[in-house]
Structure formats: C-alpha cells, structure tokens
Enzyme design. Structure first.
Site, mmCIF file in Angstrom:
data_model
loop_
_atom_site.group_PDB
_atom_site.id
_atom_site.type_symbol
_atom_site.label_atom_id
_atom_site.label_comp_id
_atom_site.label_asym_id
_atom_site.label_seq_id
_atom_site.Cartn_x
_atom_site.Cartn_y
_atom_site.Cartn_z
ATOM 1 N N SER A 111 0.856 -1.185 0.000
ATOM 2 C CA SER A 111 0.000 0.000 0.000
ATOM 3 C C SER A 111 0.895 1.239 0.000
ATOM 4 C CB SER A 111 -0.901 0.012 1.233
ATOM 5 O OG SER A 111 -0.144 0.321 2.386
ATOM 6 N N LYS A 164 0.372 -0.003 15.489
ATOM 7 C CA LYS A 164 -1.002 -0.264 15.939
ATOM 8 C C LYS A 164 -1.602 -1.485 15.254
ATOM 9 C CE LYS A 164 -3.919 2.614 12.990
ATOM 10 N NZ LYS A 164 -5.063 3.493 12.960
ATOM 11 N N ASP A 165 -1.021 -1.924 14.143
ATOM 12 C CA ASP A 165 -1.495 -3.121 13.456
ATOM 13 C C ASP A 165 -0.777 -4.392 13.916
ATOM 14 O OD1 ASP A 165 -3.229 -1.541 11.966
ATOM 15 O OD2 ASP A 165 -1.790 -1.266 10.336
ATOM 16 N N THR A 224 -16.423 4.241 8.837
ATOM 17 C CA THR A 224 -15.263 3.669 9.508
ATOM 18 C C THR A 224 -15.578 2.222 9.835
ATOM 19 O OG1 THR A 224 -13.794 3.677 11.425
ATOM 20 C CG2 THR A 224 -16.023 4.516 11.796
ATOM 21 N N ARG A 264 -13.325 0.716 17.470
ATOM 22 C CA ARG A 264 -12.925 1.761 18.404
ATOM 23 C C ARG A 264 -13.477 3.121 17.977
ATOM 24 N NH1 ARG A 264 -9.085 5.355 17.729
ATOM 25 N NH2 ARG A 264 -8.376 4.320 15.842
ATOM 26 N N ARG A 265 -13.378 3.419 16.694
ATOM 27 C CA ARG A 265 -13.907 4.693 16.197
ATOM 28 C C ARG A 265 -15.431 4.680 16.242
ATOM 29 N NH1 ARG A 265 -9.327 4.679 11.442
ATOM 30 N NH2 ARG A 265 -7.686 5.717 12.651
ATOM 31 N N ARG A 279 -13.505 0.143 4.256
ATOM 32 C CA ARG A 279 -12.189 -0.494 4.286
ATOM 33 C C ARG A 279 -11.381 -0.075 3.072
ATOM 34 N NH1 ARG A 279 -10.891 -6.163 5.094
ATOM 35 N NH2 ARG A 279 -8.906 -5.072 5.038
ATOM 36 N N GLY A 280 -10.160 -0.609 2.976
ATOM 37 C CA GLY A 280 -9.278 -0.263 1.873
ATOM 38 C C GLY A 280 -8.183 0.657 2.369
ATOM 39 N N VAL A 326 -5.722 4.108 2.547
ATOM 40 C CA VAL A 326 -6.107 5.497 2.849
ATOM 41 C C VAL A 326 -6.670 6.195 1.610
ATOM 42 C CG1 VAL A 326 -5.197 7.757 3.538
ATOM 43 C CG2 VAL A 326 -4.505 5.696 4.793
ATOM 44 N N THR A 361 -8.061 4.875 -1.067
ATOM 45 C CA THR A 361 -9.366 4.305 -1.406
ATOM 46 C C THR A 361 -10.453 4.891 -0.531
ATOM 47 O OG1 THR A 361 -8.208 2.238 -1.859
ATOM 48 C CG2 THR A 361 -10.600 2.105 -1.668
ATOM 49 N N ARG A 362 -10.164 5.023 0.756
ATOM 50 C CA ARG A 362 -11.177 5.540 1.681
ATOM 51 C C ARG A 362 -11.507 6.994 1.356
ATOM 52 N NH1 ARG A 362 -9.517 2.975 7.600
ATOM 53 N NH2 ARG A 362 -8.163 1.368 6.729
ATOM 54 N N CYS A 408 -8.412 -6.320 17.285
ATOM 55 C CA CYS A 408 -9.308 -5.483 16.497
ATOM 56 C C CYS A 408 -10.754 -5.945 16.619
ATOM 57 C CB CYS A 408 -8.877 -5.447 15.048
ATOM 58 S SG CYS A 408 -8.882 -7.051 14.316
HETATM 59 N N1 PBG Z 1 -5.599 0.484 10.286
HETATM 60 C C1 PBG Z 1 -4.787 0.875 9.161
HETATM 61 C C2 PBG Z 1 -3.733 1.842 9.552
HETATM 62 N N2 PBG Z 1 -2.636 1.441 10.205
HETATM 63 C C3 PBG Z 1 -1.866 2.536 10.464
HETATM 64 C C4 PBG Z 1 -2.507 3.648 9.939
HETATM 65 C C5 PBG Z 1 -2.029 5.030 10.015
HETATM 66 C C6 PBG Z 1 -0.627 5.239 10.541
HETATM 67 C C7 PBG Z 1 -0.487 5.040 12.018
HETATM 68 O O1 PBG Z 1 -1.463 5.091 12.785
HETATM 69 O O2 PBG Z 1 0.654 4.838 12.458
HETATM 70 C C8 PBG Z 1 -3.692 3.214 9.346
HETATM 71 C C9 PBG Z 1 -4.695 4.030 8.627
HETATM 72 C C10 PBG Z 1 -5.713 4.666 9.524
HETATM 73 O O3 PBG Z 1 -6.055 4.142 10.600
HETATM 74 O O4 PBG Z 1 -6.221 5.727 9.132
#
Ligand code: PBG
Length: 305
Positions: free
Chosen positions: A11, A81-82, A125, A129-130, A147-148, A150, A152-153, A240
C-alpha cells in the site's frame, strides 16, 4: 551483510513507511545497502469483509514473517497499531521509531467537526474503536463500513458515499494528504488506537546482527509510551475485535495513560486514567486495564478462554 532487505506491504502508506525506515537506516549506517521487498498480504487482498471476520490484524504480518523465516527478507516494517500484542514466537521488535501525530482525523468535504454534522449523517469507519466513540458522542449518526487503503477511503468519501470519515492523522501526513484533515480528535475526549502513529521494525529474534542495525532507530520515549498502551491492551486481551483505545504521554519521569473500552453497537464505554513511573510502563498499562475492568469493561470484551 551486503544488503539489508525490508519486507513491506504494497500500500502507498506501507511503502512510504518502509522507505522512511530505509532512508533512516542508510543515514545511521553509512555504506549500508538497504532495499525493499514489497509483498501482498491477505489483509490487503480481502477487502469485502470486516478485518475482524477474516482473522484480524495479524493478517497484515503473516506473509512478511514467512518471508523472514525463508530468508527472503531481513526485517519488516509495520504500523505498530497493526501489530498484535503478542508477536509470533521467534520474532522481536528491535526498533520503535519516534511517534508522529497520534490523533485521529475527522475528514469531510462539507463539515468541520463531529459536532457540526447534521442529524443522521453517514460516517464511514470499520474500526470498532472509532464506531464506539462516534456512537457515544452522536447516537444519531449512521455508521457504515469503510475499508481499503487510505487513498481508497478518501475516494469513497469524495464519491459521496459518506458525509465524513475518520482516519489517522499520521497516515495522512505521511502521504502528503494533511490538508484533508478538518479537525484533529484529541485526548482525553477522543482516544486513538494503542500505538497509533508509531512505526515498528520487526525481525527474527535469532539474528542479533540485524536487530542491532535496526535498533539504531529506536526512540526510547516512544517505546515507553507505546509499551504502556500495549500492556493495557494485552491485559484486556485487546484485538481489532474489541473497541480498545489508549494514549500514554511521558513528561520527564512522569508517565500517564488514558484508556477506554467501549461498545460499537450502542456507544456505552468505560474510561480510566492513571499515572506511573517511566521505568515500568507495563505496570501502568496493567493498572489502567484493572481500572477499566473494575468499571465493567468485561462486558464489552469477548468471552475469555
Ligand atoms: N488500520 C490501518 C492503519 N494502520 C496505520 C494507519 C495510520 C498510521 C499510524 O497510525 O501509524 C492506518 C490508517 C488509519 O487508521 O487511518
């Protein structure tokens, strides 16, 4: 070693982050050759179902870890965070880079912030969490999956599918899209994902030479904060599948942590805040998790065991 090979997702955001790490590694180690090994992951390919339904965040790591085990790459770069709270056995995170903007961003072509959205507006979203935090602030909103990557969103927002969407500021800034941010959603009213905005390097834990090359990029201040956030998430068995949010700040020796667990369906939530010592971020994370559980967070968490 002749060349350090970085496994990365394809990506635009993943490639930016991996290029950023490659540039920083070349600067830290003059003469070191660094190249990217872009690859596709199941998390990138299956876009028609919520992440939680296809196995969660670990899906973004698996293929990159296989490449490291096969010797096709030396390390991998991730948004921390992933990265699941418990790494696969045999792997380590030798570097956590300095955190960029931690905040979530409110993005819309017509409205300035959550409060100015009209009754019943449609917000995109897929993050539980959001969703939980949006529901808590505005029970009237219609929340739709989104989804998708950034770009794409943003394209789906521009196509008129949504009145607004929420994305991480860090990703937008990295892609040169900071001008899309209408407002930043700030602590303590709105909490980001644990470790949002931080980039991590993963490598095999049996390769000290590679780990020590990567460790040159480690940012101790950020590591302390995200360890508190991730320890909280771990103590809650966060993933998640669960709307868990948290943000730690470090001021001198004083570490503080805000945590939240909520319900994406109805916006009920519990919050906790505590302070602790910078030399034991995990203790603070567990402390805030206990505070959340005392207030009934268990009701929002999946059954254990
Ligand atoms: N879940 C996907 C993801 N993983 C990290 C980021 C952004 C960069 C970051 O938080 O470090 C994003 C996109 C988003 O949540 O908008």
């Amino acid at each position: 070693m002749t060349t350090l090979r970085i496994a990365t997702r394809k990506s635009p955001l993943a490639l930016w982050q991996s290029e950023h790490v490659a540039t920083a590694l070349r600067a830290a180690h003059p003469g070191l050759q660094v190249e990217l090994v872009p690859m596709s992951t199941r998390g990138d390919e299956v876009l028609d179902r919520p992440l939680a339904a296809i196995g969660g965040k670990g899906l973004f790591l698996k293929e990159l870890e296989v490449a490291m085990l096969r010797g096709e790459a030396d390390c991998a770069v991730h948004s921390l965070k992933d990265v699941p709270m418990d790494l696969e056995p045999g792997f380590a995170l030798p570097a956590i880079l300095e955190r960029a903007d931690y905040a979530d961003a409110f993005i819309s072509n017509r409205f300035e912030d959550i409060g100015s959205l009209p009754q019943g507006a449609v917000v995109g979203t897929s993050s539980l969490r959001r969703q939980a935090q949006l529901r808590a602030l505005r029970p009237d909103l219609q929340l739709r999956d989104l989804r998708g990557n950034v770009n794409t969103r943003l394209a789906k927002l521009d196509a008129g599918d949504y009145d607004a969407i929420v994305l991480a500021c860090a990703g937008l800034h990295r892609l040169g899209l900071g001008d899309r941010i209408r407002s930043r959603l700030l602590v303590p009213d709105w909490l980001p994902a644990p470790a949002q905005g931080a980039i991590a390097i993963e490598c095999r834990d049996d390769d000290p030479a590679i780990a020590s090359i990567c460790a040159a990029l480690d940012h101790a201040h950020t590591r302390t904060c995200v360890e508190a956030e991730r320890a909280m998430n771990r103590a809650l068995h966060g993933s998640c599948h669960v709307p868990v949010a948290g943000y730690a700040a470090l001021d001198g020796d004083a570490l503080s942590l805000h945590g939240m667990v909520g319900c994406a369906e109805d916006g009920r939530s519990v919050r906790a805040f505590s302070t602790g010592r910078a030399d034991d971020p995990a203790a603070l994370g567990r402390d805030v998790a206990e505070g959340l559980l005392r207030q009934g967070a268990g009701e929002f968490l999946p059954p254990r065991g």
